[in-house]
Design a protein around this motif. Structure first.
Motif, PDB file in Angstrom:
ATOM      1  N   THR A 146      47.379 -61.754   4.202  1.00 26.59           N
ATOM      2  CA  THR A 146      47.891 -60.717   5.106  1.00 26.59           C
ATOM      3  C   THR A 146      46.763 -60.095   5.930  1.00 26.59           C
ATOM      4  O   THR A 146      46.916 -59.868   7.130  1.00 26.59           O
ATOM      5  CB  THR A 146      48.620 -59.621   4.301  1.00 26.59           C
ATOM      6  N   ILE A 161      46.182 -59.930  20.268  1.00 26.77           N
ATOM      7  CA  ILE A 161      46.850 -58.987  21.165  1.00 26.77           C
ATOM      8  C   ILE A 161      45.893 -58.556  22.261  1.00 26.77           C
ATOM      9  O   ILE A 161      46.248 -58.526  23.432  1.00 26.77           O
ATOM     10  CB  ILE A 161      47.373 -57.767  20.380  1.00 26.77           C
ATOM     11  N   ALA A 193      47.749 -66.067  13.900  1.00 19.60           N
ATOM     12  CA  ALA A 193      48.311 -64.804  14.400  1.00 19.60           C
ATOM     13  C   ALA A 193      47.730 -64.417  15.747  1.00 19.60           C
ATOM     14  O   ALA A 193      48.347 -63.676  16.512  1.00 19.60           O
ATOM     15  CB  ALA A 193      48.086 -63.688  13.383  1.00 19.60           C
ATOM     16  N   LYS A 198      43.508 -61.282  12.894  1.00 22.30           N
ATOM     17  CA  LYS A 198      43.670 -62.226  13.998  1.00 22.30           C
ATOM     18  C   LYS A 198      44.723 -61.747  14.984  1.00 22.30           C
ATOM     19  O   LYS A 198      44.651 -62.036  16.174  1.00 22.30           O
ATOM     20  CB  LYS A 198      44.032 -63.604  13.451  1.00 22.30           C
ATOM     21  N   ASN A 199      45.699 -61.006  14.487  1.00 20.72           N
ATOM     22  CA  ASN A 199      46.714 -60.443  15.370  1.00 20.72           C
ATOM     23  C   ASN A 199      46.074 -59.416  16.312  1.00 20.72           C
ATOM     24  O   ASN A 199      46.360 -59.402  17.509  1.00 20.72           O
ATOM     25  CB  ASN A 199      47.821 -59.795  14.527  1.00 20.72           C
ATOM     26  N   ASN A 253      56.942 -56.356  -1.539  1.00 23.71           N
ATOM     27  CA  ASN A 253      57.301 -57.602  -2.215  1.00 23.71           C
ATOM     28  C   ASN A 253      56.827 -57.482  -3.670  1.00 23.71           C
ATOM     29  O   ASN A 253      56.272 -56.444  -4.061  1.00 23.71           O
ATOM     30  CB  ASN A 253      56.710 -58.831  -1.490  1.00 23.71           C
ATOM     31  N   MET A 257      45.785 -62.278   8.736  1.00 20.62           N
ATOM     32  CA  MET A 257      46.841 -62.217   9.754  1.00 20.62           C
ATOM     33  C   MET A 257      46.650 -61.005  10.661  1.00 20.62           C
ATOM     34  O   MET A 257      46.726 -61.101  11.882  1.00 20.62           O
ATOM     35  CB  MET A 257      48.215 -62.079   9.082  1.00 20.62           C
ATOM     36  N   ILE A 258      46.473 -59.854  10.042  1.00 24.77           N
ATOM     37  CA  ILE A 258      46.335 -58.601  10.794  1.00 24.77           C
ATOM     38  C   ILE A 258      45.099 -58.664  11.696  1.00 24.77           C
ATOM     39  O   ILE A 258      45.153 -58.315  12.875  1.00 24.77           O
ATOM     40  CB  ILE A 258      46.214 -57.397   9.823  1.00 24.77           C
ATOM     41  N   ALA A 317      51.739 -51.339   8.635  1.00 29.14           N
ATOM     42  CA  ALA A 317      50.842 -51.992   9.593  1.00 29.14           C
ATOM     43  C   ALA A 317      50.793 -51.247  10.918  1.00 29.14           C
ATOM     44  O   ALA A 317      49.829 -51.352  11.656  1.00 29.14           O
ATOM     45  CB  ALA A 317      51.263 -53.444   9.808  1.00 29.14           C
ATOM     46  N   LYS A 318      51.833 -50.457  11.211  1.00 27.42           N
ATOM     47  CA  LYS A 318      51.808 -49.741  12.489  1.00 27.42           C
ATOM     48  C   LYS A 318      50.872 -48.526  12.451  1.00 27.42           C
ATOM     49  O   LYS A 318      50.554 -47.972  13.489  1.00 27.42           O
ATOM     50  CB  LYS A 318      53.218 -49.331  12.908  1.00 27.42           C
ATOM     51  N   LYS A 346      55.229 -54.750  12.903  1.00 30.75           N
ATOM     52  CA  LYS A 346      54.807 -53.344  12.884  1.00 30.75           C
ATOM     53  C   LYS A 346      53.394 -53.182  13.424  1.00 30.75           C
ATOM     54  O   LYS A 346      53.048 -52.140  13.977  1.00 30.75           O
ATOM     55  CB  LYS A 346      54.914 -52.793  11.464  1.00 30.75           C
ATOM     56  N   ASN A 347      52.566 -54.214  13.254  1.00 32.82           N
ATOM     57  CA  ASN A 347      51.217 -54.168  13.792  1.00 32.82           C
ATOM     58  C   ASN A 347      51.274 -54.148  15.326  1.00 32.82           C
ATOM     59  O   ASN A 347      50.553 -53.380  15.966  1.00 32.82           O
ATOM     60  CB  ASN A 347      50.434 -55.389  13.291  1.00 32.82           C
ATOM     61  N   LEU A 348      52.162 -54.962  15.887  1.00 26.56           N
ATOM     62  CA  LEU A 348      52.351 -54.974  17.338  1.00 26.56           C
ATOM     63  C   LEU A 348      52.778 -53.594  17.828  1.00 26.56           C
ATOM     64  O   LEU A 348      52.225 -53.062  18.786  1.00 26.56           O
ATOM     65  CB  LEU A 348      53.421 -56.002  17.722  1.00 26.56           C
ATOM     66  N   GLU A 349      53.765 -53.026  17.130  1.00 25.56           N
ATOM     67  CA  GLU A 349      54.254 -51.686  17.475  1.00 25.56           C
ATOM     68  C   GLU A 349      53.110 -50.678  17.422  1.00 25.56           C
ATOM     69  O   GLU A 349      52.943 -49.848  18.304  1.00 25.56           O
ATOM     70  CB  GLU A 349      55.286 -51.250  16.426  1.00 25.56           C
ATOM     71  N   ILE A 361      55.139 -52.925   3.470  1.00 21.97           N
ATOM     72  CA  ILE A 361      56.184 -52.989   4.498  1.00 21.97           C
ATOM     73  C   ILE A 361      57.040 -51.726   4.552  1.00 21.97           C
ATOM     74  O   ILE A 361      58.043 -51.680   5.243  1.00 21.97           O
ATOM     75  CB  ILE A 361      57.086 -54.235   4.336  1.00 21.97           C
ATOM     76  N   PHE A 363      57.658 -60.644   4.489  1.00 23.65           N
ATOM     77  CA  PHE A 363      56.582 -59.670   4.298  1.00 23.65           C
ATOM     78  C   PHE A 363      55.599 -59.755   5.458  1.00 23.65           C
ATOM     79  O   PHE A 363      55.331 -58.774   6.144  1.00 23.65           O
ATOM     80  CB  PHE A 363      55.874 -59.923   2.959  1.00 23.65           C
ATOM     81  N   THR A 364      55.097 -60.968   5.696  1.00 23.15           N
ATOM     82  CA  THR A 364      54.116 -61.171   6.767  1.00 23.15           C
ATOM     83  C   THR A 364      54.731 -60.874   8.138  1.00 23.15           C
ATOM     84  O   THR A 364      54.097 -60.229   8.984  1.00 23.15           O
ATOM     85  CB  THR A 364      53.589 -62.619   6.736  1.00 23.15           C
ATOM     86  N   ASN A 373      57.156 -58.855   8.901  1.00 23.73           N
ATOM     87  CA  ASN A 373      57.304 -57.415   9.086  1.00 23.73           C
ATOM     88  C   ASN A 373      55.964 -56.772   9.421  1.00 23.73           C
ATOM     89  O   ASN A 373      55.876 -55.869  10.268  1.00 23.73           O
ATOM     90  CB  ASN A 373      57.897 -56.812   7.814  1.00 23.73           C
ATOM     91  N   MET A 374      54.895 -57.251   8.769  1.00 23.48           N
ATOM     92  CA  MET A 374      53.535 -56.755   9.033  1.00 23.48           C
ATOM     93  C   MET A 374      53.157 -56.972  10.499  1.00 23.48           C
ATOM     94  O   MET A 374      52.666 -56.078  11.166  1.00 23.48           O
ATOM     95  CB  MET A 374      52.525 -57.549   8.193  1.00 23.48           C
ATOM     96  N   ILE A 375      53.387 -58.198  10.968  1.00 26.28           N
ATOM     97  CA  ILE A 375      53.022 -58.552  12.344  1.00 26.28           C
ATOM     98  C   ILE A 375      53.809 -57.691  13.337  1.00 26.28           C
ATOM     99  O   ILE A 375      53.245 -57.138  14.280  1.00 26.28           O
ATOM    100  CB  ILE A 375      53.305 -60.049  12.602  1.00 26.28           C
TER     101      ILE A 375
END
Lengths: 328, 328
Positions: free
Chosen positions: A224, A235, B207, A230-231, A183, A227-228, A207-208, B230-233, A175, B223-224, B226-228
């Motif tokens: 995690t 999107i 997600a 599937k995100n 964490n 999550m990424i 993640a960005k 920043k991933n969107l960004e 993060i 944690f998760t 923040n990941m999501i």
């Protein structure tokens, strides 16, 4: 000659797309042999390098993974995994139930000595088109720092062997980019990785920056990572809907979109990680490749090709050697 | 009359965009008073409802959060938070160092009785344009199941008060939609939330469905979350680069893109969560709003408006009442 076991019955469009992919693969690679597991009455392929092994059961997407593997002994997935275990095949590919395939990998193919938890690895798209090795995307949802360290090592070997990258840059998904960020899990994992002499650890990545070509391998825990992944999927789908709703509402825009259509499709393709092949379950005593459930023939073909390269580059032997020296 | 304290010195383009936003806000809302904290020599505003409170120190993006808050007693951020603590202002807004603002919230404004960990909440874009309340995006990176339960409750109150949603659907972000899915944290949190009589828990959400309008509130750990976020960004930025590289390389495409430009911009705007205002630190004994570091005047204005609505709808009083009954 490389021998790959294939689950004919797994995936949304099985067995059609599986058979189409197998036909193309044996045609393209003269050193490839395929062992097909499934209902022989549905298999039309007659080819000297394709053998059909009749099975009577099928694992569905609704099956509880561990129970399915333990009970459906004559399913295409179980029989395919046994072929790898017995050494009849060098690796296997399935587009079926992911959880069941992970269980088949764990309980039938078996873990490599020294690997406490296998990891599921994919190649994600990046801006340059080069792609980045990303793991774990869901094999181990409750990871400890030691597991993340092991993921880093497995990812390093995967990048070297399957993607031909020398001295790949290995980063920890976190993060913040500063050394002290995270964490309790990632802070501890950072410490472990930072001491590694085996791989080139370049520190934390946010993640960005996943698609920004800053690293060759990005390591995270299975929760995690899933999550990424599937995100990214979500999107793409949601933005598609917004574009349809807002952009294509006027005739002028429809016209402009028509001009861009082919290029927009090529971009969508670039963002589709299944274009890079399937996901590979690393840390097992054999090659297990998971093709996406909604794979078309081309994606399944890529997954077969990926399994073939994994066998040829002896990734399992490499991992056995490097991971075997770690403490269990 | 609603009184909001504003940090004039925080953010990439401070104090210019802050001052512009404040001028517009007091013009638009006749019942709004602003207490501006910062270097008075840089403040040109003369308005009966804007008071300037001179400060001599500034917390930078590089400052270590807790230390900065404890040592820089005459910084605009610390003084602004004290105004909330002392009851001089109903809430505060800053675009400065996020960690420092969280520390200021925690150590100066203080936690509500019954809240073990505050949470940072944002509104994410959705396909319908309605948006979804998403928390925690980074206040608590090492969450326990009880914290997730509390986040659900805080999110519920936020959705009801600030977004005017009656009986909002509260979902838990997880790696599968089935009740039994997850890691040890989400499995336990699911159990807790499923028993709630206070909010409308609708189960797990993946997600990939965040933007699909399936829930009004989505709960996760810091944690998760923040990941999501920043991933969107990151995806927005990376896809923008790919589009530029691949799509706009031919003249014909440049022409088509020109036609679509305004609509493409409107879509990009829809995906930009800062359009929905700032992120709010929930669980404190006062309103603390974080505007994005790269806020323009419009985004900062939205954040001020958000703080104002939060004060008016008595979100802190609501939380005090509902959360106070939980075990500490």
């Amino acid at each position: 000659m490389v021998k790959i076991a294939v689950d004919m019955m797994g995936g949304d469009d099985a067995p059609e797309i599986v058979l189409e992919a197998v036909e193309k693969a044996v045609q393209d690679f003269e050193d490839l042999e395929i062992m097909l597991f499934g209902d022989e009455s549905q298999c039309h392929i007659k080819h000297p390098r394709v053998s059909i092994h009749h099975t009577t059961e099928k694992i569905t997407m609704e099956d509880e993974p561990v129970r399915a593997i333990k009970r459906k002994k004559d399913s295409s997935m179980v029989r395919m995994a046994e072929a790898v275990k017995n050494g009849e095949a060098g690796g296997c590919v399935s587009a079926g139930n992911t959880g069941a395939l992970m269980s088949a990998g764990l309980f039938i193919v078996g873990r490599l000595k020294g690997v406490s938890r296998p990891a599921l690895v994919v190649t994600l798209p990046t801006v340059s088109g080069k792609g980045v090795v990303f793991l774990d995307v869901g094999a181990n949802a409750d990871a400890k720092a030691e597991h993340l360290y092991q993921n880093a090592l497995l990812g390093h070997i995967y990048a070297v062997n399957l993607r031909g990258i020398q001295n790949p840059k290995v980063a920890l998904l976190n993060i913040g980019t500063e050394d002290q960020k995270g964490n309790s899990l990632t802070k501890k994992a950072f410490e472990l990785m930072n001491q590694s002499q085996t791989f080139n650890f370049v520190g934390n990545i946010e993640a960005k920056s996943i698609m920004e070509d800053e690293a060759d391998v990005i390591v995270t825990d299975g929760f995690t990572g899933n999550m990424i992944l599937k995100n990214l999927e979500g999107i793409a789908k949601s933005v598609g809907k917004i574009v349809k709703k807002d952009l294509l509402s006027s005739f002028k825009n429809k016209l402009a979109a028509l001009i861009l259509k082919k290029d927009l499709q090529s971009i969508a393709k670039q963002l589709d990680y299944s274009e890079y092949g399937g996901s590979v379950l690393l840390g097992l005593d054999g090659i297990v490749v998971k093709a996406h459930g909604s794979s078309n023939a081309k994606a399944f073909y890529s997954a077969i090709k990926q399994a073939k390269i994994a066998v040829e580059t002896q990734i399992v032997e490499n991992m056995r050697e490097k991971v075997g020296t770690l403490n269990e």
